[in-house]
Design a protein around this motif. Sequence first.
Motif: not given
Length: 306
Positions: A22-24, A31-34, A39-43
């Motif tokens: 649901p988060h993606s 954007s690339a930064l988003e 990815f960082n949050r999910e990882d």
Amino acid sequence: MNPSSSADPTDRGHLLTEQANPHSQGLDQMSALELVDLFNREDQRTLDAIATARAPLAAAIERTAAALRQGGRLFYIGAGTSGRLGVLDASECPPTFCTPPELVQGIIAGGAGALVRSSEGLEDIAEDGAAALAERQVNELDVVVGITAGGTTPYVQGALAAARQRGATTIFIACVPAEQVPIAVDVDIRLLVGPEIVAGSTRLKAGTVTKMALNILSTGAMIQLGKVYGNRMVDVSVTNVKLRDRALRILCDLTELDRAEAADLLQRSGQRVKLALMMHWSGLEAEAAEAKLAASNGQLREALKG
């Protein structure tokens, strides 16, 4: 949720690894930064998954070390990304811990060609997984680790069933809850990272957390086998300039010898760091020091007590 008894057995949509995150949901509009931030949050979930699986991971280390100590071998078996990760971990053991290539082996559906070219169709043949173990004469001394993110891969399921019949220790690594895919194994490791950012693409979080788990399993077992002293890889294979430099730095740091003295000691030990340390601290020549190490099953601390 669990599939009903009348559900299509090929419908894997109920599996945690196949669900939409649901988060993606707006992934293609980010954007690339988003994307990087997402990815960082999910990882972060990979760390939580490893922490939750700490007890079965510890059991896997202990069971594997005990088997290898008795002359057994460690086999990873999987298909696709899971198979590639197993082959990668196995291939890194000889240069890191100076193990013979046959001690830790990675088996992937489709063989070596599947490392660089997709052969996912072969993962559906359970008999091939069993045949791969028969070819390697897996027995009761060995450990077989089945790796499958979604848990249902027939190739892996077939291999584990054959491993049980052969008396081998069986370990299962999957990224779905046990209630979704139950299995009878000696050690059951579930790495629950949740749905992928790209639905079903288990080379992402599932792949990352699997690599972490394999790092822990193989390194932990090798530590228990005495291939690490303190935090130094004293069984490192001295096969190139970089590794020779590492060996010399280990000797210099642990013995306070200068580099020339360390190089001489390494030469006299036959380029074996652990033996060099045993020689230096015990005052024994190579043959006698090697005998002491052998009597202690390669455990440097134990050999030094004798």
